[in-house]
Scaffold this active site. Structure first.
Site, mmCIF file in Angstrom:
data_model
loop_
_atom_site.group_PDB
_atom_site.id
_atom_site.type_symbol
_atom_site.label_atom_id
_atom_site.label_comp_id
_atom_site.label_asym_id
_atom_site.label_seq_id
_atom_site.Cartn_x
_atom_site.Cartn_y
_atom_site.Cartn_z
ATOM 1 N N GLU A 119 17.304 20.291 -24.502
ATOM 2 C CA GLU A 119 17.183 20.023 -23.441
ATOM 3 C C GLU A 119 15.801 21.233 -23.004
ATOM 4 O O GLU A 119 16.210 22.408 -23.235
ATOM 5 C CB GLU A 119 17.724 20.218 -22.672
ATOM 6 C CG GLU A 119 16.625 19.673 -20.666
ATOM 7 C CD GLU A 119 17.742 19.678 -19.251
ATOM 8 O OE1 GLU A 119 18.820 19.731 -19.241
ATOM 9 O OE2 GLU A 119 16.567 19.847 -18.961
ATOM 10 N N GLY A 259 21.804 29.837 -17.973
ATOM 11 C CA GLY A 259 22.750 29.623 -17.772
ATOM 12 C C GLY A 259 23.878 28.509 -18.693
ATOM 13 O O GLY A 259 24.966 29.320 -18.928
ATOM 14 N N ALA A 260 23.749 28.093 -18.235
ATOM 15 C CA ALA A 260 24.661 26.482 -19.541
ATOM 16 C C ALA A 260 24.362 25.358 -19.046
ATOM 17 O O ALA A 260 22.358 25.076 -19.290
ATOM 18 C CB ALA A 260 25.950 26.050 -18.391
ATOM 19 N N MET A 261 24.824 24.391 -20.261
ATOM 20 C CA MET A 261 23.786 23.323 -20.476
ATOM 21 C C MET A 261 24.623 22.315 -20.604
ATOM 22 O O MET A 261 25.836 22.522 -20.954
ATOM 23 C CB MET A 261 23.539 23.365 -22.204
ATOM 24 C CG MET A 261 22.422 22.081 -22.444
ATOM 25 S SD MET A 261 21.282 21.318 -21.193
ATOM 26 C CE MET A 261 21.295 19.647 -21.587
ATOM 27 N N ASN A 263 25.531 18.960 -21.987
ATOM 28 C CA ASN A 263 25.981 18.273 -22.954
ATOM 29 C C ASN A 263 26.627 17.331 -22.877
ATOM 30 O O ASN A 263 27.742 17.467 -22.781
ATOM 31 C CB ASN A 263 25.807 18.980 -24.657
ATOM 32 C CG ASN A 263 24.823 19.855 -24.338
ATOM 33 O OD1 ASN A 263 23.452 20.175 -24.323
ATOM 34 N ND2 ASN A 263 25.469 20.730 -24.915
ATOM 35 N N HIS A 295 28.349 23.283 -11.812
ATOM 36 C CA HIS A 295 26.879 22.476 -11.491
ATOM 37 C C HIS A 295 26.937 21.480 -13.016
ATOM 38 O O HIS A 295 26.500 20.805 -12.630
ATOM 39 C CB HIS A 295 26.153 23.594 -12.166
ATOM 40 C CG HIS A 295 24.197 22.876 -12.132
ATOM 41 N ND1 HIS A 295 23.579 22.522 -10.727
ATOM 42 C CD2 HIS A 295 24.500 22.591 -12.733
ATOM 43 C CE1 HIS A 295 22.668 22.129 -11.716
ATOM 44 N NE2 HIS A 295 22.752 22.521 -12.845
ATOM 45 N N GLU A 296 27.507 22.092 -13.715
ATOM 46 C CA GLU A 296 27.343 21.032 -15.301
ATOM 47 C C GLU A 296 28.274 19.537 -15.218
ATOM 48 O O GLU A 296 27.633 19.023 -15.667
ATOM 49 C CB GLU A 296 27.455 21.823 -16.697
ATOM 50 C CG GLU A 296 27.042 23.137 -16.501
ATOM 51 C CD GLU A 296 25.320 23.260 -16.619
ATOM 52 O OE1 GLU A 296 24.767 22.330 -16.867
ATOM 53 O OE2 GLU A 296 24.924 24.282 -16.265
ATOM 54 N N HIS A 299 26.419 17.571 -12.984
ATOM 55 C CA HIS A 299 25.075 16.296 -13.848
ATOM 56 C C HIS A 299 26.187 15.224 -14.973
ATOM 57 O O HIS A 299 25.254 14.242 -15.657
ATOM 58 C CB HIS A 299 24.879 16.987 -15.325
ATOM 59 C CG HIS A 299 24.219 17.749 -14.568
ATOM 60 N ND1 HIS A 299 23.214 17.648 -14.104
ATOM 61 C CD2 HIS A 299 23.368 19.807 -14.715
ATOM 62 C CE1 HIS A 299 21.215 18.377 -13.646
ATOM 63 N NE2 HIS A 299 22.361 19.545 -14.528
ATOM 64 N N GLU A 318 18.129 17.772 -11.336
ATOM 65 C CA GLU A 318 19.038 19.106 -11.335
ATOM 66 C C GLU A 318 18.666 19.283 -9.852
ATOM 67 O O GLU A 318 19.472 19.939 -9.212
ATOM 68 C CB GLU A 318 17.710 20.051 -11.649
ATOM 69 C CG GLU A 318 17.306 20.139 -13.562
ATOM 70 C CD GLU A 318 18.738 20.752 -14.079
ATOM 71 O OE1 GLU A 318 19.640 20.846 -13.046
ATOM 72 O OE2 GLU A 318 19.223 20.025 -14.850
#
Ligand code: B3K
Ligand code: ZN
Length: 853
Positions: A119, A259-261, A263, A295-296, A299, A318
């Site tokens: 991303e 911070g993080a993703m 996937n 949060h991740e 998502h 977001e």
């Protein structure tokens, strides 16, 4: 060279082709890493256009259509394939060098492990593809690599096969049954320690949970795992959302741009948001991990199952997911303290963005580099917009709206309008005017007048809204503002508590049967992201601090009391008058230290004196030199006059093992050390006896307000102890970066040579350079311009190494409009210097040209 071009939301067109399936075959072999991508391609509609794929830095080897050599042209960033077929199998063979990839986008190496970040547009650095979020494909991924160096081979979805091939190589094959856009693709290969657990979902499905960390760090993965399980349970209970795959993996890497993703099924995290034990992580770190893991995870539904049609819709996932993670933290911890943290981000950072050259609506209309739009506006103001809908609809209707949104759009790539439509249809609430929040940039100002008529017993509030013009030129029509107020009578009783529907440019709200002039606590809980213009008297603010029902309102009143006093003293200094503080202000803060009925974490928030940066955000122009003196004066007056109470609090809480107690104790310690050097011993003692990082770091922070022998001695003890722990060294670098001393910049330059520092690692760059520019207000804004030059030097260096990080830390340099003309000139001088750099990245180009426009 041609200048980078902007893309516009209004030009959106559905793709000419779809890719429904893709098989990726990776041979991970360092500099010669080979990728074969086999896609099922389908023409959309009846056009004759060629298939145009995008790619960056790809070494193309061959292109086949249905097994035959294809007719194609490779040109800047694109692969144009001529074909008359409507449906075909496309095979693209290419190679790349992950070791040379310092941008940390696409496929790269972190401490010897392969990992990916796709991303927003990183997948095109892996293979030529339709790299846009409205192309959803089913992925099958085969990874082959050396077995000894890379025992774990991971990708999205479920593992379907694994085994050994020849010559010490092994392979794994993954299949993700959920169609997804390319930005959610992930691959990791490396050697890790693995923490495993399980979670049973509400429909009794058994999910395998895995957290992968660098060798030797297993004991630091437990909090992240616990946070993941809490997130899964919370999303079921509050949003009725269940996890969908059979496995959920988190991998922590040290080299990571953010911070993080999220996937699908394979989150990649910055170690900062995974690793924690009491020795090395603070209470704030623990909280940060819980919220980012949440949060991740959230998502998975808001972002992955329902994704964005195009990148202009980023806030669709977001803003909504930040709202969800804020609610998660608030349901699990203190709602008031979490709200205060969110408000601080809005007022200190988002308001600054809104009044600066990068101002954009939460749904931007034009973008040069998408990575520049992962902003506090899209994320945090986006979350405030969702929160306002929640306020207008109420929890029950809001949840109905969420359910309808998933019912309509599961598996699709949609727009912010689709989300609002679902909320509207499920609740019956008309959100036509409310939609303007998506297209208008800038912070609305609300001017307020009050009037009390003792004959008719009527209290009247007159509200007027306006939005200052922003450089993006977006419209400024009246917004639908939920405006939360409380009216408190002179005895401290709450007589009115309600949310006003404020929709017109000017609107009058009258309250009948009010016996005596009340005190109004306005915009409670920051019910809308607006600036309030109301001249509270000291007496009114003290009344709110004492009697408001809302804890957040008490904190807001304390900030207003402090700020008013600072600005009055700035004026006195400008008129060569002596500084002065109203004794009622001191009493109000003393009252908080002595209060028995307040939550300790809330007390700590109230006693944390507003930072210079946050004060600057309250004004459109700032006399920085007098601000420094005035702020220092007010802090010292409060601290000196509360010395006994502060001391008693520090002693009383010294050994209580509780995060809220620690935060209160440490705020008090910080103020005490400012009063008198003898209290430095207290900090020294706390440092020596500390059994956790929160207390060690707080002691160091208290001593960090000016140079001293004790400070230097403890800093070097700390350095020796933590030299091999990068995340703790980040804290040590950040302490150096925030020292308010003329030698600060020279120290930081010397630290570039420190064995733990590297320009290639974003965490190190942020802690040493980013924090200096963003938080060391008075050293960064030195009159001689050395602070600006220091930042610009680093940015020039990072332009080629890591453009994303360079463009992120430049923020304080482009927000120069508030300062005096000398400083503005020095700042623009550095920006002009950056603009002349050869091969300037799109990221920096966009921000610098907007700043200089
Ligand atoms: N979606 C990612 C952010 C990607 C940033 C790309 N520059 C993390 C998150 O918001 O959860
Ligand atoms: Zn996110």
């Amino acid at each position: 060279m041609s200048q980078p071009q902007a893309k516009f939301l209004k030009d959106y067109q559905a793709p000419d082709f779809h890719i429904t399936h893709i098989d990726l075959d990776f041979s991970l072999a360092g500099k010669q890493t080979e990728i074969i991508a086999t896609s099922t391609v389908r023409r959309q509609g009846s056009h004759q256009s060629p298939l145009i794929l995008v790619g960056d830095d790809i070494q193309l080897q061959s292109v086949l259509i249905n097994g035959e050599a294809a007719q194609y042209v490779e040109r800047a960033g694109e692969l144009v394939i001529e074909t008359k077929l409507n449906e075909f199998e496309l095979q693209v063979r290419s190679s790349l060098d992950p070791e040379a990839n310092t941008s940390l986008e696409g496929l790269y190496m972190s401490d010897g492990a392969y990992c990916t970040q796709c991303e927003a547009e990183g997948f095109r650095r892996i293979t030529y593809f339709l790299d846009r979020p409205d192309v959803l494909a089913i992925y099958t991924v085969r990874i082959t690599a050396d077995k000894q160096a890379f025992p774990y081979l991971l990708s999205n979805g479920n593992l379907v096969e694994s085994g050994e091939t020849s010559d010490g190589l092994h392979f794994a094959q993954w299949h993700d049954p959920f169609p997804k856009p390319a930005y959610l693709f992930a691959l990791v290969a490396g050697d890790f320690d693995l923490l495993e657990d399980r979670f049973t979902t509400c429909s009794k499905r058994d999910i395998k949970l895995q957290v992968f960390v660098d060798k030797g760090n297993l004991h630091k993965a437990h909090h992240a795992m616990a946070s993941l399980k809490k997130s899964m349970a919370w999303d079921e209970s509050r949003f009725n959302l269940e996890y969908d795959l059979d496995i959920y993996m988190i991998v922590a890497v040290d080299f990571f741009n953010m911070g993080a993703m999220e996937n699908k099924g394979l989150n990649v995290f910055n170690t900062k948001f995974v690793l924690a034990d009491k020795d090395s992580a603070t209470d704030d770190d623990y909280h940060g991990i819980e919220s980012v893991v949440g949060h991740e995870y959230f998502h998975n539904w808001t972002g992955n199952r329902v994704t964005c049609r195009d990148w202009f819709q980023l806030s669709l996932k977001e803003g909504l997911t930040v709202f969800r993670d804020q609610e998660f933290s608030s349901d699990l911890g203190s709602r008031a303290v979490n709200r205060i943290h969110a408000i601080k981000i809005m007022k200190n950072q988002q308001f600054a963005e809104d009044s600066g050259p990068m101002a954009h609506p939460i749904r931007p209309e034009s973008v040069i580099e998408m990575n520049n739009f992962y902003t506090v506006t899209v994320y945090n103001k986006g979350a405030e917009v969702i929160r306002m809908m929640h306020t207008l609809l109420g929890e029950a209707s809001f949840q109905k709206g969420m359910a309808l949104y998933f019912e309509r759009h599961d598996g699709q790539a949609v727009t912010c309008d689709d989300f609002v439509a679902a909320m509207e249809d499920a609740s019956g609430v008309d959100l036509t005017q409310f939609r303007r929040w998506y297209s208008q940039a800038g912070t609305p100002q609300v001017d307020i007048k009050e009037q009390f008529d003792s004959e008719t017993n009527t209290y009247t509030l007159t509200l007027a809204q306006s939005i200052p013009a922003t450089p993006d030129g977006s419209a400024k029509l009246p917004l639908h503002i939920p405006f939360d107020i409380e009216l408190i009578d002179p005895a401290g009783e709450s007589i009115v508590n309600k949310v006003l529907d404020f929709t017109q440019e000017q609107q009058v709200f009258s309250f009948e049967n009010i016996q005596q002039q009340p005190v109004a606590s306005l915009l409670q809980d920051f019910s809308a992201p607006v600036k309030l213009n109301f001249d509270y008297s000291v007496a009114q603010l003290v009344h709110i601090m004492r009697y408001a029902t809302s804890e957040v309102a008490k904190w807001e009143a304390s900030v207003a009391l402090f700020s008013q006093s600072v600005w009055q003293n700035v004026e006195r200094l400008q008129q060569q008058q002596a500084m002065f503080i109203d004794p009622r202000i001191i009493d109000a803060f003393k009252g908080v230290i002595l209060a028995e009925d307040l939550d300790k974490a809330l007390m700590a928030e109230i006693l944390t004196m507003p930072s210079a940066g946050s004060l600057i955000e309250q004004k459109s122009t700032v006399d920085l030199d007098n601000l420094a003196l005035a702020r220092e004066f007010v802090v010292l007056e409060i601290a000196e006059n509360c010395e006994d109470e502060l001391l008693a609090t520090v002693r009383e809480l010294a050994s209580i093992d509780d995060a809220a107690a620690r935060s209160l104790k440490n705020v008090c310690l910080n103020l005490l050390v400012k009063v008198d050097n003898t209290h430095a011993e207290l900090a020294q003692k706390q440092f020596a006896q500390a059994i956790n990082m929160t207390d060690s770091l707080a002691a160091l922070t208290a001593l960090n307000s000016e140079p001293s022998a004790i400070r230097d001695q403890l800093m070097s003890q700390f350095e020796k102890k933590w030299l091999k722990t990068p995340l703790v060294m980040d804290k040590w670098f950040a302490l150096h970066a925030t020292l308010n001393d003329t030698l600060c910049i020279a120290t930081l330059k010397a630290l570039f040579e420190h064995q733990a520092f590297s320009f290639n690692n974003p965490n190190r760059v942020r802690s040493l350079i980013g924090i200096f520019a963003a938080a060391n207000t008075f050293e960064f804004h030195r009159k001689d311009g050395l602070g600006y030059e220091f930042l610009a030097d680093a940015i020039v260096k990072l332009n080629t190494l890591n453009p994303q990080v360079a463009a992120r830390i430049i923020t304080p340099l482009i927000q120069f409009k508030k300062f005096d003309s000398e400083r503005q000139q020095l700042m623009t001088q550095q920006l002009n210097r950056i603009l002349k750099v050869e091969n300037l990245s799109k990221d920096l180009y966009e921000k610098v040209t907007k700043a200089l426009a």
